[in-house]
Design a protein around this motif. Structure first.
Motif, PDB file in Angstrom:
ATOM      1  N   LYS A  22       0.833  -1.192   0.000  1.00 17.57           N
ATOM      2  CA  LYS A  22       0.000   0.000   0.000  1.00 17.57           C
ATOM      3  C   LYS A  22       0.876   1.253   0.000  1.00 17.57           C
ATOM      4  CE  LYS A  22      -3.695  -2.228   2.615  1.00 17.57           C
ATOM      5  NZ  LYS A  22      -4.516  -2.219   3.834  1.00 17.57           N
ATOM      6  N   MET A  23       2.099   1.201   0.302  1.00 19.82           N
ATOM      7  CA  MET A  23       2.995   2.354   0.370  1.00 19.82           C
ATOM      8  C   MET A  23       3.890   2.456  -0.857  1.00 19.82           C
ATOM      9  SD  MET A  23       4.191   1.811   4.306  1.00 19.82           S
ATOM     10  CE  MET A  23       5.292   3.198   4.223  1.00 19.82           C
ATOM     11  N   SER A  24       3.698   1.668  -1.886  1.00 19.63           N
ATOM     12  CA  SER A  24       4.565   1.648  -3.055  1.00 19.63           C
ATOM     13  C   SER A  24       4.459   2.953  -3.833  1.00 19.63           C
ATOM     14  CB  SER A  24       4.212   0.456  -3.946  1.00 19.63           C
ATOM     15  OG  SER A  24       2.852   0.530  -4.361  1.00 19.63           O
ATOM     16  N   GLN A  25       3.261   3.572  -3.974  1.00 19.53           N
ATOM     17  CA  GLN A  25       3.090   4.822  -4.706  1.00 19.53           C
ATOM     18  C   GLN A  25       3.814   5.959  -3.993  1.00 19.53           C
ATOM     19  OE1 GLN A  25      -1.005   5.835  -5.386  1.00 19.53           O
ATOM     20  NE2 GLN A  25      -0.503   7.684  -6.599  1.00 19.53           N
ATOM     21  N   ASP A  26       3.670   6.025  -2.647  1.00 19.02           N
ATOM     22  CA  ASP A  26       4.369   7.071  -1.872  1.00 19.02           C
ATOM     23  C   ASP A  26       5.885   6.910  -1.977  1.00 19.02           C
ATOM     24  OD1 ASP A  26       1.956   8.046  -1.064  1.00 19.02           O
ATOM     25  OD2 ASP A  26       1.907   6.843   0.796  1.00 19.02           O
ATOM     26  N   LYS A  27       6.270   5.736  -2.013  1.00 17.81           N
ATOM     27  CA  LYS A  27       7.698   5.450  -2.136  1.00 17.81           C
ATOM     28  C   LYS A  27       8.233   5.968  -3.458  1.00 17.81           C
ATOM     29  CE  LYS A  27      10.684   1.577  -3.046  1.00 17.81           C
ATOM     30  NZ  LYS A  27      10.749   0.138  -3.253  1.00 17.81           N
TER      31      LYS A  27
ATOM     32  N   GLN B   3      11.435   9.953  -6.546  1.00 15.79           N
ATOM     33  CA  GLN B   3      11.516  10.898  -7.660  1.00 15.79           C
ATOM     34  C   GLN B   3      11.888  12.283  -7.164  1.00 15.79           C
ATOM     35  OE1 GLN B   3       7.885  11.026  -9.955  1.00 15.79           O
ATOM     36  NE2 GLN B   3       8.756  12.285 -11.612  1.00 15.79           N
TER      37      GLN B   3
ATOM     38  N   GLU C 278       7.035   8.349  -5.381  1.00 12.75           N
ATOM     39  CA  GLU C 278       7.031   9.807  -5.400  1.00 12.75           C
ATOM     40  C   GLU C 278       8.220  10.361  -4.580  1.00 12.75           C
ATOM     41  OE1 GLU C 278       3.280  10.972  -3.926  1.00 12.75           O
ATOM     42  OE2 GLU C 278       2.136  10.318  -5.708  1.00 12.75           O
ATOM     43  N   PHE C 279       8.487   9.798  -3.494  1.00 10.07           N
ATOM     44  CA  PHE C 279       9.586  10.281  -2.625  1.00 10.07           C
ATOM     45  C   PHE C 279      10.939  10.100  -3.308  1.00 10.07           C
ATOM     46  CE2 PHE C 279      12.727   9.504   0.769  1.00 10.07           C
ATOM     47  CZ  PHE C 279      12.668  10.756   1.387  1.00 10.07           C
TER      48      PHE C 279
END
Length: 800
Positions: A754-759, A764, A761-762
């Motif tokens: 569930k934290m893969s998208q936030d990861k 990048q 973005e961070f």
């Protein structure tokens, strides 16, 4: 084992280490080597005093008096000429320690006797058995075990120190103090035998000093030195000997001390103090009183009175009265002796008695021996009576002047009773009573021809009949009075024997009224002749006077006729006498010169013989010292070899079975042979033991294998089943753990997905930020390079 140290401090430290581990013998040996070593005898080395004190403390603990003497001898050589006070301090500390140990031993001995388990049974079976074979009690036996060794050590210490300090003017004061302490030791422990030995030792030391006068050595005592106090020290020692002899009841030693004091006082050239002579006379009086010599006791008291009267002008009346009372009573207490006539005195041939009296008179500085009559004259001449109390003056009048036989005892008895309350004068009570009894008998003999015992006892009520009879017999035996005892009539008969010569012929002693009947009958012809001669003188007085004048004129004429010739003969005789005197003087001088020459030759021979003897003794001592040093070095080498052997494993094992001191006398080769034999014996014993042990282990292993085969098989089967079961259990547990772990990992993965998208973005954002920073840094570095490159080139071209 002797050990040599470069510094005495190291030896002292090593000795203290030995003492801490309880090896006092080793500590004593170390300190003894340092004291004897000549290498360490440096002046001003204060550590020697501490070494000497510790050395003597160990000697005291081990009770080695001879070792202590040798140590003191060596320390005296070290400090004698450099620091004598240090030697005095060491000796005093040593004696104080020895005295303390002796007193502690005495207290322990007394406490051991007091520690009784059962007070109802004081006598144990052991004490009863010992009492049957010995007269000693429990205290005496306990003292012999616990106290006597310390008393012996203390006595030997005193004697050794006196020997070390004799005839040495450096240690005169120490010698005197140690001698006084030795006398106190004899009194404290009641050592009468040691007291006599001590007196003999001091006497020998004094004779040695007097023999070598003037001394040849510089350190020896010189009595003739002007500022010497040697005689004073010797007199102090003899006075202490006299006091101690009186305290311990050795009167013969006391008399010898009196003679030595007299010789020393007459030897000295300086005038002694009056107090010294006063003490000397008082001690003599006490000795003579204990010897029952009443005559010289009174003479000594007279000397005291004369001395204090002449020398001490400021004496108080009370002091003179006290001394006069003693002098008067001592004189009255002299036994009454018959006063002999001149002819009787010349007929006496007892030279021993006269020599003894002259000797005693010389000790009192008297030219002639005193008598009772002369001392009574001195009482009047010296004025003793005027200083004495009235009652004692009355006693003198009653006993020596007045004639009252019937009331003498009744008048004397109250005065004698008053003396019992005086501690100083009560000693004269018994002799005065005896003199009173003799005086009553003498006076009664002039009054009565016979008297009964009953009547005589009434006149002398303070003595019994047998005492009266004893006095009468002694009086008759000494010819003081002519008396006979008649037991049939119970009476005394006076002057009945006309064949006995009287000692009181024309010389009455004491109160005198008339002679006894025997004297009157014996002298009646003499009295008749004297009366007839007086009558002739009265009747023919003129005729006798004329005859005397005629005879006188005839003698004068004869003298004038021969006057010239007699004068010439007298002058001639006088010249001959003078010539004879000169000849005798020349002969005497020649004889004295020959005697002086012989004396010098004899002294020269004796001195030469003494030098040879001393030289031989030195050579013997040197040989003995070299022999001891060789033996010591040999022993040291042997002990060093033993120490080297002891450092090896085999040698240590061998030497541990023996005492190192016992092996010190053996040769190292003999020790090596013993060691080899011991090792060979041990090897053979070890091989035998190994063979036996090998057989035993072989049989034991075979039997053990046979017994353990079925047990091992059974154990293998059981172990296989247990391992299989354990493997199955472990496998099931592993599979269950793997399944549970997989399920847990799947759950974590779902939660993190569930934290893969936030990861993304961070990441990048970080990449873009880092890329901008990179560009800025790249631009700055390029610009810096350009500036450096271009600026450096311009600087170089401008400089050129």
């Amino acid at each position: 084992m002797p050990t040599y140290f470069h510094k005495p401090e190291n030896a002292l430290k090593r000795a203290k280490e030995f003492i801490e581990v309880g090896k006092k013998e080793s500590a004593l040996e170390v300190l003894n080597d340092v004291i004897k070593s000549k290498k360490h005898r440096t002046s001003g080395n204060k550590v020697h005093e501490e070494i000497a004190n510790l050395f003597l403390v160990i000697c005291t603990d081990l009770q080695k008096s001879s070792t202590a003497k040798n140590g003191l001898y060596q320390y005296r050589n070290i400090s004698g000429n450099v620091d004598p006070a240090s030697f005095d301090k060491v000796v005093k500390t040593f004696l104080e320690n020895a005295n303390k140990r002796a007193r502690n031993a005495r207290e322990q001995s007394q406490q051991a006797v007091l520690d009784i388990d059962d007070l109802d049974q004081l006598q144990t079976p052991e004490s009863l058995l010992l009492s049957t074979v010995s007269d000693e009690d429990t205290q005496a036996r306990t003292d012999r075990v616990m106290l006597t060794p310390w008393v012996k050590f203390l006595w030997e210490s005193y004697r050794n120190i006196l020997e070390l300090t004799k005839n040495n003017q450096t240690f005169e004061k120490l010698y005197t103090e140690v001698a006084k302490e030795a006398f106190s030791f004899c009194i404290e422990y009641k050592r009468r035998t040691e007291f006599r030995k001590l007196c003999d030792t001091l006497r020998n030391h004094l004779q040695l000093i007097q023999k070598h006068q003037p001394p040849t050595q510089s350190y020896a005592i010189n009595f003739s030195a002007p500022d010497s106090k040697s005689i004073q020290y010797q007199v102090e020692v003899r006075f202490e000997q006299l006091e101690s002899s009186i305290a311990i009841d050795l009167w013969q030693e006391a008399f010898k001390a009196i003679e030595e004091i007299h010789n020393l006082l007459t030897t000295t050239k300086t005038q002694s103090k009056p107090s010294t002579y006063f003490n000397f006379y008082s001690r003599q009086a006490r000795v003579y009183w204990m010897a029952k010599n009443r005559l010289f006791h009174a003479a000594a008291m007279h000397c005291q009175f004369v001395l204090i009267k002449e020398q001490k002008k400021s004496s108080s009346q009370e002091e003179l009265q006290k001394l006069a009372s003693q002098v008067l009573l001592a004189t009255l207490a002299i036994p009454i002796v018959p006063v002999s006539s001149e002819s009787t005195r010349f007929l006496q041939h007892d030279n021993f008695v006269h020599e003894k009296d002259r000797r005693l008179a010389g000790l009192l500085r008297l030219s002639t021996a005193p008598t009772r009559h002369s001392l009574h004259r001195d009482l009047v001449r010296l004025g003793v009576l005027q200083y004495a109390p009235d009652d004692l003056q009355q006693l003198y009048q009653l006993l020596e002047v007045e004639y009252n036989p019937l009331s003498l005892c009744s008048l004397v008895l109250p005065i004698l009773s008053s003396l019992e309350e005086n501690e100083l004068l009560k000693q004269y009570l018994a002799p005065l009573k005896e003199v009173t009894v003799v005086r009553v008998i003498k006076e009664v003999s002039q009054l009565y021809q016979s008297i009964t015992f009953v009547r005589l006892q009434e006149l002398v009520p303070f003595v019994s009949r047998w005492e009266i009879e004893k006095v009468v017999v002694e009086t008759a035996m000494s010819n003081k009075i002519q008396v006979c005892i008649d037991h049939r009539t119970e009476s005394l008969q006076f002057g009945t024997d006309l064949t006995t010569l009287s000692h009181e012929e024309n010389i009455p002693e004491g109160p005198f009224v008339q002679g006894m009947p025997s004297d009157q009958l014996r002298n009646h012809l003499v009295l008749m002749s004297q009366a007839l001669s007086q009558a002739v003188q009265l009747i023919s007085k003129e005729k006798i006077t004329a005859n005397h004048q005629k005879e006188q004129a005839r003698l004068v004429a004869i003298y004038r006729q021969h006057e010239a010739s007699d004068r010439k003969s007298l002058l001639k005789r006088q010249g001959a006498i003078e010539d004879r005197k000169e000849y005798i003087e020349q002969v005497q001088k020649l004889k004295e010169k020959e005697e002086e020459y012989d004396k010098k030759e004899k002294e020269k021979k004796e001195r030469k013989a003494e030098e040879l003897r001393l030289k031989k003794e030195r050579e013997d001592r040197e040989k003995e010292r070299q022999r001891q040093e060789e033996e010591s070095m040999k022993k040291q080498m042997q002990l060093e070899k033993l120490e080297q052997l002891k450092k090896t494993a085999v040698g240590n094992k061998f030497l541990s079975e023996y005492n190192i001191e016992e092996l010190g006398d053996l040769d190292p080769d003999e020790i090596m042979m013993k060691q080899i034999k011991q090792m060979e014996k041990q090897r053979k014993d070890l091989l035998g033991k190994l063979k036996q042990q090998e057989k035993k282990i072989d049989y034991f292993e075979r039997a053990k294998r046979l017994e353990e085969i079925p047990l091992l098989q059974k154990y293998s089967q059981e172990q296989t089943e247990a391992d299989r079961k354990f493997h199955d259990e472990q496998e099931e547990e592993r599979v269950a753990n793997a399944v549970a772990g997989r399920e847990e990992d799947i759950a974590k993965k779902r939660a993190l997905s569930k934290m893969s998208q936030d990861k993304g973005e961070f990441l990048q954002f970080l990449q873009s930020q880092r890329h901008g920073m990179f560009k800025v840094r790249h631009y700055c570095s390029s610009l810096y390079y350009y500036i450096v490159t271009v600026g450096g080139a311009c600087f170089i071209s401008g400089g050129v």
